[in-house]
Every structure is written in structure tokens, then in C-alpha cells.
Design an enzyme around this catalytic site. Sequence first.
Site, PDB file in Angstrom:
ATOM      1  N   GLY A 109      -1.545  17.653 -20.775  1.00  0.00           N
ATOM      2  CA  GLY A 109      -0.888  17.252 -19.537  1.00  0.00           C
ATOM      3  C   GLY A 109      -1.503  17.979 -18.357  1.00  0.00           C
ATOM      4  N   GLY A 117      -1.704  19.531 -26.371  1.00  0.00           N
ATOM      5  CA  GLY A 117      -1.079  19.006 -25.155  1.00  0.00           C
ATOM      6  C   GLY A 117      -2.058  19.033 -24.003  1.00  0.00           C
ATOM      7  N   LYS A 167      17.515  27.051 -13.519  1.00  0.00           N
ATOM      8  CA  LYS A 167      16.951  25.785 -13.969  1.00  0.00           C
ATOM      9  C   LYS A 167      17.804  24.639 -13.469  1.00  0.00           C
ATOM     10  CE  LYS A 167      13.731  23.690 -16.281  1.00  0.00           C
ATOM     11  NZ  LYS A 167      12.313  23.925 -15.930  1.00  0.00           N
ATOM     12  N   VAL A 179      -1.175  20.976 -17.079  1.00  0.00           N
ATOM     13  CA  VAL A 179      -1.691  22.314 -17.346  1.00  0.00           C
ATOM     14  C   VAL A 179      -2.729  22.280 -18.467  1.00  0.00           C
ATOM     15  CG1 VAL A 179      -1.110  24.645 -18.102  1.00  0.00           C
ATOM     16  CG2 VAL A 179       0.421  23.427 -16.544  1.00  0.00           C
TER      17      VAL A 179
END
Length: 343
Positions: free
Chosen positions: A180, A178, A74, A182
Site C-alpha cells: 500500500g 503489503g 483514535k 507505505v
Amino acid sequence: MSKFDHERVVIHTGPRSGLPVIVAIHSTVLGQAVGGCRVWHYGDWHEALTDALRVSAGMTAKCAVAGLANGGGKTVVALPNGMRLDAAQRRNLLHDVADVIESLDGAYATGPDVGTTPVDMAVIGDRTRHVFCRPQEQGGSGDSSPHTAAGTLAALRATRRHLHGASKLQGCRLAVVGLGGVGEKLARMLAAEGAQLQVSDIDQAKRVLADQLGAAWIDPDEALTQDVDILVPAALGGILTQQIIPRLRCAAITGPANNQLATPEVAELLHQRGILWVPDYVAGAGGVIHALTVELHGGTRDEAAARILQIENTVHTLLATAASAGITPAQAALESVQHRIKT
């Protein structure tokens, strides 16, 4: 995270941007570590480091369950609260990120995440080849969000099959939390499947999408506690806390948001309540599968699409194994990860 088990962590102050660039490599046992580049606002760099450590470990699990020859890593850049980057500052920051990645001699490659895009990956690619999800017109695999959504849809079919004996999502009651990159694509796919949708987002402008899809709009503060068959977390992580578990009214939780559990203990609390939780790193693996298959491993888009569809079988097997052994799906998934890494 109860113990430190990462192979390598680099924290470097970018000479151009002056911002802390953190790269955490959790594992390279299966191959090159991979993970998104997150550019986000944090209270301080310690919070960013915690994020990098947690998500990189999750990427190891995601790659292992998906059968990919990669480990987890990451990149996190901690922006001070309120800071906005202009074009020149952003380019300087991305070149700082690229230099850190290049210094790792191929141990790690990065792609887009919260706060970055495929175009940003092309800028990072100016200074290192260890990058993926660059724009298609520049030879990359492009935006990963459609493939993450497709993989989540496959996971939802398996969840529906486990709950009701059939994988068709028509008439299934779902709450997508959510909308967004995706979440919106997934909501559109679910609407096309004939699901009964409730949707929510902190951005009130997303109500337009709800109207387009014929979905019910739910206030964000109430989205997690709707009476639905499947709750679909599709925003940032940490939403499943010990405090929220007693208030949940869903039969199952399957969604693409990373790190949904506030603490590992929450998986057992969900199990005790009889709520099925499909680990996020299993349900949300489609984007990673596509990008790595096409861009890092030289596969075709058709091969990547076929592997994404296999998420349905992966989740079906995982849930069947957990039920047979009397353990949580989280534990079954963890045992699968540990077996693959050790062999």
C-alpha cells in the site's frame, strides 16, 4: 486488551451520515492525544470500538517511545459491509467526525489512516483546527507515508546491525508483506539499497511493482512463511498469531503495520523461537514524528527528518537493552513507555 485504561471514549451517531463515529482517547499525560481517522468496513460497531481502543493505546506507546509530547487516540467510523460513500456522503461523514473532535476541546487531534487521505483532513479542518496531515498546499504536513517508510528503513538498519553486525541492507533478504502507501515506498527504498526482495499484496495488480523492482512475487498466503532474514509486515494488523509462529522461517520481524500481534502473548512465543520482533509502534513511528513535529509543534521539516533518522538509534538501544536483560524487545519497549509516562 485485558483492562479498560482509556481516559475517554465517545460514540456518536453522525446527524448527517447516520454512521457511528468513535473517538477513543487513551492518554493525555504527555500532551494532546493524537491518532488517525479510520473509515473502514466492520461487521458491527462493536468491532470498530475494539479497533479504536487497541490502536489508541498503541499510539500512546508510539508517541512515548518517539519522545513526542503527545498521547494516543483514535477515530474509527464503522461502515457497513458493502457500503460505498459518494462525494456528498463522504463530506457529510467527515463533518460529523469534525464535530465530535471539536466537542473534545482540544484533547484530541486526528490525521489520516486506513480509508482517509490528507484531502479528507482538509475537509475535517473546515470545522475543527484539531487535525494534521492536511495537504501541503493548504499549510499541512501532507502525506505521512513517505516518512513512515523512511522511519521503517531506519529500524531495519538497526535490526540488520543486531543480526549481522552491520547496518547496510545490501544483500539482506527481506519479505515485504503489503504494498500500500507505505509498503510500496518502503519496497522502493529497499530495492535502491540493494536488498534481496520478496514482495506480496492481496492486489494482484501490484505484481507490476515487483517486476519493476526486480523482486520476487510471493502469493499472499505464503508471504509470512518465507525463508528470509527479516519479515516486513506492511499491511493491516493481527497477522502474527499463535498458529503462524511455528511456521515462521525468518530471523527477525520489523515493519510498519500497526498491531501486528494478534495477542500480547505472541511476543513471548516469538522470543522462545529466537525470532527478533521490533514493536510495530517503534518501527512505524516516522509518519507520526514528521506530522506532529511540523504541523502541531511548529518544527521544521529538517528537524522532523533528523528525528526520524533517530529511530535507528532507538531500535538499536531497545534491542541491546532487551538482550542484556534477557527480556523481549516488546517488554523493553513497554518499560520505556511506562517510565516516560510516569516521569
